[in-house]
Structures are given as C-alpha cells and as structure tokens.
Design a protein around this motif. Structure first.
Motif, PDB file in Angstrom:
ATOM      1  N   THR A 316     -25.584 -37.043 -28.703  1.00  0.00           N
ATOM      2  CA  THR A 316     -25.267 -35.756 -29.344  1.00  0.00           C
ATOM      3  C   THR A 316     -25.257 -34.573 -28.388  1.00  0.00           C
ATOM      4  O   THR A 316     -24.794 -33.502 -28.758  1.00  0.00           O
ATOM      5  CB  THR A 316     -26.281 -35.461 -30.455  1.00  0.00           C
ATOM      6  N   ILE A 317     -25.770 -34.750 -27.169  1.00  0.00           N
ATOM      7  CA  ILE A 317     -25.846 -33.638 -26.209  1.00  0.00           C
ATOM      8  C   ILE A 317     -25.265 -34.103 -24.878  1.00  0.00           C
ATOM      9  O   ILE A 317     -25.711 -35.122 -24.324  1.00  0.00           O
ATOM     10  CB  ILE A 317     -27.306 -33.167 -26.004  1.00  0.00           C
ATOM     11  N   THR A 318     -24.295 -33.394 -24.365  1.00  0.00           N
ATOM     12  CA  THR A 318     -23.705 -33.764 -23.083  1.00  0.00           C
ATOM     13  C   THR A 318     -24.689 -33.462 -21.944  1.00  0.00           C
ATOM     14  O   THR A 318     -25.662 -32.717 -22.112  1.00  0.00           O
ATOM     15  CB  THR A 318     -22.406 -32.998 -22.827  1.00  0.00           C
ATOM     16  N   THR A 319     -24.391 -34.027 -20.802  1.00  0.00           N
ATOM     17  CA  THR A 319     -25.249 -33.793 -19.639  1.00  0.00           C
ATOM     18  C   THR A 319     -25.265 -32.322 -19.260  1.00  0.00           C
ATOM     19  O   THR A 319     -26.326 -31.755 -18.952  1.00  0.00           O
ATOM     20  CB  THR A 319     -24.756 -34.639 -18.453  1.00  0.00           C
ATOM     21  N   GLU A 320     -24.120 -31.682 -19.295  1.00  0.00           N
ATOM     22  CA  GLU A 320     -24.053 -30.265 -18.928  1.00  0.00           C
ATOM     23  C   GLU A 320     -24.815 -29.403 -19.929  1.00  0.00           C
ATOM     24  O   GLU A 320     -25.490 -28.438 -19.547  1.00  0.00           O
ATOM     25  CB  GLU A 320     -22.588 -29.817 -18.849  1.00  0.00           C
ATOM     26  N   GLU A 321     -24.729 -29.738 -21.203  1.00  0.00           N
ATOM     27  CA  GLU A 321     -25.472 -28.979 -22.215  1.00  0.00           C
ATOM     28  C   GLU A 321     -26.976 -29.134 -22.022  1.00  0.00           C
ATOM     29  O   GLU A 321     -27.744 -28.166 -22.179  1.00  0.00           O
ATOM     30  CB  GLU A 321     -25.068 -29.440 -23.610  1.00  0.00           C
ATOM     31  N   MET A 322     -27.426 -30.348 -21.667  1.00  0.00           N
ATOM     32  CA  MET A 322     -28.854 -30.567 -21.442  1.00  0.00           C
ATOM     33  C   MET A 322     -29.335 -29.828 -20.191  1.00  0.00           C
ATOM     34  O   MET A 322     -30.464 -29.325 -20.159  1.00  0.00           O
ATOM     35  CB  MET A 322     -29.146 -32.057 -21.334  1.00  0.00           C
ATOM     36  N   LYS A 323     -28.486 -29.756 -19.172  1.00  0.00           N
ATOM     37  CA  LYS A 323     -28.835 -28.971 -17.978  1.00  0.00           C
ATOM     38  C   LYS A 323     -29.077 -27.515 -18.342  1.00  0.00           C
ATOM     39  O   LYS A 323     -30.016 -26.877 -17.841  1.00  0.00           O
ATOM     40  CB  LYS A 323     -27.721 -29.077 -16.936  1.00  0.00           C
ATOM     41  N   LYS A 325     -29.905 -26.382 -21.426  1.00  0.00           N
ATOM     42  CA  LYS A 325     -31.088 -26.296 -22.285  1.00  0.00           C
ATOM     43  C   LYS A 325     -32.381 -26.315 -21.465  1.00  0.00           C
ATOM     44  O   LYS A 325     -33.325 -25.571 -21.757  1.00  0.00           O
ATOM     45  CB  LYS A 325     -31.103 -27.463 -23.281  1.00  0.00           C
ATOM     46  N   LEU A 326     -32.419 -27.164 -20.440  1.00  0.00           N
ATOM     47  CA  LEU A 326     -33.631 -27.328 -19.635  1.00  0.00           C
ATOM     48  C   LEU A 326     -33.662 -26.392 -18.436  1.00  0.00           C
ATOM     49  O   LEU A 326     -34.680 -26.337 -17.721  1.00  0.00           O
ATOM     50  CB  LEU A 326     -33.751 -28.768 -19.144  1.00  0.00           C
ATOM     51  N   ASN A 327     -32.564 -25.684 -18.211  1.00  0.00           N
ATOM     52  CA  ASN A 327     -32.446 -24.803 -17.040  1.00  0.00           C
ATOM     53  C   ASN A 327     -32.716 -25.585 -15.754  1.00  0.00           C
ATOM     54  O   ASN A 327     -33.448 -25.150 -14.867  1.00  0.00           O
ATOM     55  CB  ASN A 327     -33.416 -23.617 -17.156  1.00  0.00           C
ATOM     56  N   ASP A 328     -32.124 -26.762 -15.703  1.00  0.00           N
ATOM     57  CA  ASP A 328     -32.318 -27.660 -14.563  1.00  0.00           C
ATOM     58  C   ASP A 328     -30.955 -28.181 -14.117  1.00  0.00           C
ATOM     59  O   ASP A 328     -30.414 -29.130 -14.699  1.00  0.00           O
ATOM     60  CB  ASP A 328     -33.230 -28.821 -14.952  1.00  0.00           C
ATOM     61  N   PRO A 329     -30.370 -27.589 -13.069  1.00  0.00           N
ATOM     62  CA  PRO A 329     -29.037 -28.018 -12.631  1.00  0.00           C
ATOM     63  C   PRO A 329     -29.003 -29.433 -12.063  1.00  0.00           C
ATOM     64  O   PRO A 329     -27.933 -30.028 -11.940  1.00  0.00           O
ATOM     65  CB  PRO A 329     -28.670 -26.985 -11.551  1.00  0.00           C
ATOM     66  N   LYS A 330     -30.159 -29.999 -11.711  1.00  0.00           N
ATOM     67  CA  LYS A 330     -30.212 -31.352 -11.139  1.00  0.00           C
ATOM     68  C   LYS A 330     -30.475 -32.427 -12.188  1.00  0.00           C
ATOM     69  O   LYS A 330     -30.567 -33.602 -11.851  1.00  0.00           O
ATOM     70  CB  LYS A 330     -31.299 -31.416 -10.061  1.00  0.00           C
ATOM     71  N   PHE A 331     -30.605 -32.018 -13.442  1.00  0.00           N
ATOM     72  CA  PHE A 331     -30.935 -32.995 -14.486  1.00  0.00           C
ATOM     73  C   PHE A 331     -29.814 -34.014 -14.666  1.00  0.00           C
ATOM     74  O   PHE A 331     -28.629 -33.702 -14.542  1.00  0.00           O
ATOM     75  CB  PHE A 331     -31.186 -32.281 -15.813  1.00  0.00           C
ATOM     76  N   ASN A 332     -30.234 -35.240 -14.982  1.00  0.00           N
ATOM     77  CA  ASN A 332     -29.266 -36.276 -15.327  1.00  0.00           C
ATOM     78  C   ASN A 332     -29.968 -37.307 -16.211  1.00  0.00           C
ATOM     79  O   ASN A 332     -31.144 -37.624 -15.999  1.00  0.00           O
ATOM     80  CB  ASN A 332     -28.719 -36.956 -14.070  1.00  0.00           C
ATOM     81  N   TYR A 333     -29.273 -37.816 -17.204  1.00  0.00           N
ATOM     82  CA  TYR A 333     -29.805 -38.924 -17.987  1.00  0.00           C
ATOM     83  C   TYR A 333     -29.935 -40.144 -17.080  1.00  0.00           C
ATOM     84  O   TYR A 333     -29.232 -40.264 -16.069  1.00  0.00           O
ATOM     85  CB  TYR A 333     -28.875 -39.248 -19.147  1.00  0.00           C
ATOM     86  N   ILE A 334     -30.828 -41.047 -17.458  1.00  0.00           N
ATOM     87  CA  ILE A 334     -31.091 -42.178 -16.576  1.00  0.00           C
ATOM     88  C   ILE A 334     -31.391 -43.433 -17.390  1.00  0.00           C
ATOM     89  O   ILE A 334     -31.933 -43.372 -18.491  1.00  0.00           O
ATOM     90  CB  ILE A 334     -32.263 -41.857 -15.619  1.00  0.00           C
ATOM     91  N   LEU A 335     -31.001 -44.577 -16.837  1.00  0.00           N
ATOM     92  CA  LEU A 335     -31.323 -45.888 -17.391  1.00  0.00           C
ATOM     93  C   LEU A 335     -32.394 -46.514 -16.512  1.00  0.00           C
ATOM     94  O   LEU A 335     -32.236 -46.584 -15.283  1.00  0.00           O
ATOM     95  CB  LEU A 335     -30.077 -46.777 -17.425  1.00  0.00           C
ATOM     96  N   LEU A 336     -33.491 -46.959 -17.130  1.00  0.00           N
ATOM     97  CA  LEU A 336     -34.605 -47.552 -16.404  1.00  0.00           C
ATOM     98  C   LEU A 336     -34.910 -48.944 -16.963  1.00  0.00           C
ATOM     99  O   LEU A 336     -34.433 -49.298 -18.044  1.00  0.00           O
ATOM    100  CB  LEU A 336     -35.863 -46.681 -16.531  1.00  0.00           C
ATOM    101  N   CYS A 337     -35.710 -49.688 -16.222  1.00  0.00           N
ATOM    102  CA  CYS A 337     -36.249 -50.954 -16.726  1.00  0.00           C
ATOM    103  C   CYS A 337     -37.704 -50.720 -17.099  1.00  0.00           C
ATOM    104  O   CYS A 337     -38.501 -50.288 -16.261  1.00  0.00           O
ATOM    105  CB  CYS A 337     -36.143 -52.056 -15.671  1.00  0.00           C
TER     106      CYS A 337
END
Length: 418
Positions: A316-323, A325-337
């Motif tokens: 529901t929220i794009t990566t740019e929108e989340m950046k 919202k969080l005021n973090d230009p380096k933010f990115n969603y991530i897949l982990l194990c």
C-alpha cells in the motif's frame, strides 16, 4: 655488647624504625614518580564484558550469604541466652513481597517507557493485511498488560496482608463456586476473543477470494544457502514448472522447458512490485528450511524443501512514499531470512522496491530471460535468429531499434509455444 643487648637497646630500635620509615617513603616516592611518567593503561569498557556481570552476580550472592550467616549467628546467640525471637521473619518476608511489587510495577513502567518506544517507532505496515496484524498485536498487548498488573497486585498484596501472625489463626477456605466461575469464565471469554480475531485475520490472509479483474502477480522465490533467486513470469503471467532432477550448472533452478509457460520467464536481482496490486509469492527451497521474511509488509513464511508455499498480499505504500514518511532518503524495503540456516545466514538479503504500475512495467521489460542460448541447446530448443543491423548504416533512433528487438522476441516466443 652482646647481640641480645643490641636488640633491646632503645637507641638502636629507634634508629631501625627511622630507617624503615625512610626506606618505605623513598620506595613510595619512586613508585609515584614512575606512575606519573608511565603511559596510562586503557582498561576499556569493562562493563561491556560478560565476565564483569558474572563476577558482579557472584559478589552479590556472597554478600547475601554473609548477611544470612550473620543473622543466623544472631538468632543462635539469642536462643542460647534464652531470649525471645529477635526478628519476625513473617513480617520481613511480607515487607520483601511488598517491595517486590513496587519494584516490579516500576519495572513494567520502565519497560513501556524505554523499550516500549520500539513499538511506537515501529514502521507503519506497508500492506493491507499488515494493518490488521498490528491491530491484533496492540489489542493482545493491552489486555495482557492489564491482566498482568492486576493479578500481581492481588498476589503480592495477599501475601503482605495475610502473612502468618501469632495474633490470629488462619481460616480454612476450601472452595467458592462464585470465584471459580469468575476466574474460569472471564479468561475463557477473553482468550476466545483473541483466538477468534487471530483466526479471522489468518483466514483473511491465506484464503483470499480471487478477483478476476485484479489478478495477483505471480513471483517465484527460491531459497538456498545463502541467496534468494527471483523468477518473474513473462507475457503469459504464469510461472513455469520446475523439477529438482533437472538442476544442472546452467539450469540452477531445474526449470522444466517442456512446460511452455517456462519459455518466457524472467530472472531478477531484486524484487520490484507495483503498489495497490496483489502479489502472490511462490516459495520453495533447494536445501534447508529458510524463512521468507519482509518485516515492513508483515510477511513471514517458511520455505521448505520438497514443498511449495504461497503468500499473497497487497502493498500500500511505495518506497518513495515511505522515504518521505520516515524522512530517510536511504530507506529501502528488504527481504530477509528469519531462520538460522548457516554461517552466512546474516547475508541472505534482497532489496524490495514498491513502485507505480508504470514504473513496474518499464522495469519488467529490462529483465533478463531465464532461457539462454546454452539452455536452448541443452534442451534441443530452436535458437532464435539475431536481427543483424547493417554495418554501414545506423538505426534512425534507439526507440526504433528497441521496438524491433521486442517484436522479434515476442515472435520467437510465440513460435516456441506453438
């Protein structure tokens, strides 16, 4: 003068004392001078060493043991002297219970104000079902916290007010039907509420009704030590079949090219998904159990060898929108194990980007087909003829050349599927 007289002579004794004092003072002065000129020793952060806390705990135990022995000696002394008991241990234990209650409640307050900020600072759920999971989590936390505080107040207060005393006799109270009903029915209702909410939330996630007008995008994710391999469907929107018996050096996923849906599948180095579009992940594993975990979307499901799992959700929220919202230009969603699957478990990561539908389609056209010329030869598939441009002339524009290449690729894929 005999040796005995020399030893007991007061003058000699005084001289000996003065010599000893002078020698000691001189030695101390030399040590002080050496310490002043010596390079200071960096002891380091001792409090960060686990041994420090072990020794601190042992010291505390020793202190308690010494106090206990001292009190035991005190009691035995009074007993041998025929005096009455000096310490009322029932009162002491009751006071300790009361102190534990106060300290424990403060500990709860401290946990909520310090570590509890982790919940308030937790990233907003970036998926539709993630919001329902967060609501369920908060409801469970509120109810359990209230029950925890009330039950412990009653427990410790009971131990304090009803401590043993010589002035009263304990009342034998074997049974009370009303109390039994209350502490059976109330917890049953609360737990039924929580379990029912969890069950409905779980069904809404794993048993979705497919909308023919808004079908989910199928993306296959294959886990292995220690990487994720991402396969997207081609123009047919269907991910082809695979068979572990077909795994080779050039066919690392064991794709079965007898299935025509496999011929146009694409490989990707990252996961890119369109916003507000359902995405269905097809999860498999090549070696051990891994865990497909995307915390921002509240997604977690094991990948098990020999079994295919599925997880569908809608971002529901794009990566740019989340950046923003969080005021973090380096933010990115991530897949982990989320499984400890081996020595390099920590390195098992993939970037995830949520973009608009237009950006997604543009990105998809740039991905590499899984079916290479080497695989075509290995599976006796026709190798497409490359469009050769004239050497002396250039294409009028890059867009024309790109369009011609795309048209040729589509033509080749259609020819293979016939």
């Amino acid at each position: 003068m005999s040796l005995r007289k020399l030893i007991v002579n007061k003058t000699m004794a005084a001289l000996t004392v003065l010599f000893t004092v002078f020698s000691s003072a001189n030695a101390f002065a030399q040590e002080a001078a050496a310490a002043a000129t010596a390079k200071p020793v960096d002891m380091g952060p001792v409090h960060q060493n686990a041994l420090f806390y072990v020794l601190l705990f042992l010291l505390l135990c020793l202190f308690i043991a010494i106090v206990g022995k001292a009190l035991k000696v005190y009691e035995l002394t009074r007993e041998t002297q025929g005096k009455p008991e000096g310490i009322n241990w029932n009162t002491v234990n009751a006071v300790i219970f009361a102190l534990f209650l106060v300290v424990g409640l403060y500990g709860v307050y401290w946990e909520y104000t310090v570590h509890g900020t982790m919940i308030s600072h937790m990233h907003e759920a970036a998926s539709e079902h993630g919001q329902r999971i967060d609501e369920m989590f908060k409801l469970t936390l509120i109810i359990t916290t209230i029950v925890f505080i009330l039950t412990h107040i009653v427990l410790f207060a009971f131990a304090y007010f009803y401590r043993a005393s010589d002035k009263r006799k304990a009342y034998y109270y074997p049974h009370n039907n009303t109390i039994e009903k209350i502490w059976t029915i109330v917890p049953a209702l609360v737990l039924t509420l929580l379990v029912l909410k969890g069950f409905l939330t779980w069904r809404s996630i794993f048993y979705k009704v497919e909308d023919p007008k808004n079908r989910a995008i199928n993306i296959e994710v294959t886990s292995s030590q220690f990487l994720w391999e991402i396969r997207y469907p081609g123009t047919d929107a269907i991910v082809g079949k695979k068979n572990y018996k077909l795994i080779t050096a050039i066919n690392s996923l064991g794709i079965d090219f007898k299935d025509k849906n496999s011929l146009d599948d694409l490989m990707a180095e990252e996961i890119v998904i369109p916003v507000n579009k359902p995405v269905r992940f097809i999860l498999t594993s090549k070696d051990v159990i891994h865990s497909f975990y995307m915390p921002h979307f509240r997604v977690q499901l094991n990948t098990v060898p020999g079994m295919t799992s599925y997880f569908e959700f809608t971002p529901t929220i794009t990566t740019e929108e989340m950046k923003t919202k969080l005021n973090d230009p380096k933010f990115n969603y991530i897949l982990l194990c989320a499984k400890i699957c081996g020595a390099n478990h920590f390195n098992m990561q993939k970037n995830v980007r949520v973009v608009s539908e237009k950006e997604y389609q543009e990105w998809l056209t740039k991905q590499t087909p899984y079916l290479t010329n080497d695989l075509r030869k290995a599976f006796n598939l026709p190798v497409p003829v490359e469009a050769a441009a004239p050497a002396a002339t250039e294409a009028p524009a890059d867009t024309t050349a790109t369009a011609a290449k795309v048209a040729l690729d589509v033509k080749n894929q259609l020819a293979l599927k016939k």
